[in-house]
Design an enzyme around this catalytic site. Structure first.
Site, short mmCIF file in Angstrom:
data_model
loop_
_atom_site.label_atom_id
_atom_site.label_comp_id
_atom_site.label_asym_id
_atom_site.label_seq_id
_atom_site.Cartn_x
_atom_site.Cartn_y
_atom_site.Cartn_z
CE LYS A 161 -4.25 1.50 2.29
NZ LYS A 161 -5.04 1.80 1.10
N1 PPE Z 1 -7.81 -1.52 -2.95
C1 PPE Z 1 -7.22 -0.32 -2.84
C2 PPE Z 1 -6.47 0.23 -3.99
C3 PPE Z 1 -7.31 0.38 -1.64
O1 PPE Z 1 -6.71 1.56 -1.51
C4 PPE Z 1 -8.05 -0.16 -0.57
C5 PPE Z 1 -8.19 0.58 0.72
C6 PPE Z 1 -8.66 -1.42 -0.74
C7 PPE Z 1 -8.51 -2.07 -1.95
C8 PPE Z 1 -9.40 -2.10 0.37
O2 PPE Z 1 -8.49 -2.57 1.34
P1 PPE Z 1 -8.88 -2.69 2.87
O3 PPE Z 1 -9.06 -1.31 3.40
O4 PPE Z 1 -7.74 -3.39 3.50
O5 PPE Z 1 -10.14 -3.48 2.94
N2 PPE Z 1 -8.22 2.00 0.60
C9 PPE Z 1 -7.95 2.83 1.73
C10 PPE Z 1 -7.73 4.27 1.33
C11 PPE Z 1 -8.92 5.09 1.03
C12 PPE Z 1 -8.54 6.54 0.84
O6 PPE Z 1 -9.30 7.26 0.18
O7 PPE Z 1 -7.52 6.98 1.38
C13 PPE Z 1 -8.96 2.64 2.83
O8 PPE Z 1 -10.05 2.12 2.60
O9 PPE Z 1 -8.65 3.01 3.96
#
Ligand code: PPE
Length: 309
Positions: A161
């Site tokens: 990330k």
């Molecule tokens: N894909 C991406 C690209 C992504 O950034 C997130 C989280 C997810 C999938 C889902 O992952 P998880 O949160 O572990 O279920 N995105 C984060 C950032 C959002 C933002 O605008 O900043 C979040 O949900 O915290």
């Protein structure tokens, strides 16, 4: 809502609690120039037993794992980051909030090689409501298949990330919003469905659930993992190592996004195509209801997913 309108005053930075306005970096910070930071987004929910961090250990594990390809070394331990986060939530008296840890190459010298730039770490918490709006959770959103493709995992580790990756998310999301949609769906280099700019994607067809596998250039989402487990516990068959072609979006019975910020958000239209009945689908609703019952502590199950503040 801007930070200035929020009742938050403290940020944890490199081992210390600092005033919100003093949490500053130099403009020659490496990460500002090259996107060399890794971050997390987690939520702390209000439960009967007080605020509880949802799947916090998994978020920390992913934060440390994201450092690996960049040879970044967080100076603090899991325990220190956990203590700091809990303290931030307690000090600011937050019943629920979003939690944003970030580790990045700091200030020392420039040039792509981070050289002796220190690894700096910060954690901020603030109240954050429904990511795509309350209405989105209930009625679903319209999304657009972006003209931007996701980086291939051979070009950049998409399972880390990394801050720099999010310019792709910004391009896709803003393109969608300019065109009147709430969010984008991003295809991978092969043209199959990857994920949203900040969400994983799930598809329902003939009563079974599908989500792109980890080799489809997606982030290994923690909400994705939670939803797979919840759906299986509810008795559904979940296919989580599949490729999903673009056309399958149109013929899906239901689609929904998952993410720490987005939680479980139904999708009601893709481009000009109505998905199912054009409302939150029944399986989406069942999983979403179960998800909120769990995170808001209305069931005793899944206790291992909570870290009480
Ligand atoms: N894909 C991406 C690209 C992504 O950034 C997130 C989280 C997810 C999938 C889902 O992952 P998880 O949160 O572990 O279920 N995105 C984060 C950032 C959002 C933002 O605008 O900043 C979040 O949900 O915290």
């Amino acid at each position: 809502m801007g930070f200035d309108e929020m009742d938050v005053e403290t940020i944890w930075m490199d081992g210390e609690f600092v005033d919100w306005d003093d949490a500053q970096v130099h403009v020659l910070t490496h990460a500002l120039h090259y996107g060399s930071g890794v971050f997390e987004g987690a939520r702390c929910y209000e439960t009967e037993n007080g605020p509880a961090l949802f799947r916090w250990e998994e978020h920390l594990d992913r934060l440390f794992a994201s450092c690996k390809p960049y040879e970044m070394e967080i100076q603090q331990s899991h325990e220190e980051l956990t203590t700091a986060t809990k303290e931030l939530i307690r000090r600011q008296d937050l019943a629920s909030c979003y939690v944003r840890p970030l580790a990045f190459y700091g200030y020392e010298s420039l040039g792509v090689s981070p050289g002796d730039c220190p690894t700096r770490t910060m954690i901020a918490v603030w109240p954050w409501g429904a990511y795509l709006g309350e209405d989105a959770l209930e009625n679903g959103i319209d999304v657009m298949v972006s003209s931007w493709r996701k980086h291939a995992s051979s070009q950049i580790p998409t399972n880390a990330k990394t801050t720099g990756l999010y310019v792709n998310s910004m391009l896709a999301g803003e393109e969608a919003r300019r065109n009147g949609y709430a969010e984008a769906i991003v295809l991978n280099k092969e043209g199959n469905v990857a994920e949203g700019p900040g969400e994983n994607l799930f598809l329902v067809r003939d009563g079974e659930i599908f989500t792109p596998g980890l080799s489809e250039s997606i982030l290994d989402g923690i909400t994705r993992d939670s939803v797979i487990r919840i759906a299986r516990d509810l008795g559904y068959t979940v296919h989580d190592t599949v490729s999903i072609s673009r056309g399958e979006l149109n013929t899906a019975d239901e689609l929904f996004f998952t993410g720490s910020a987005a939680e479980v958000t139904p999708i009601k239209r893709v481009d000009n195509v109505t998905i199912g009945e054009g409302t939150r689908g029944p399986i989406t609703e069942e999983i979403q209801t179960r998800f909120f019952d769990i995170v808001e502590g209305r069931t005793d199950e899944y206790e291992e997913w909570f870290e009480y503040v």
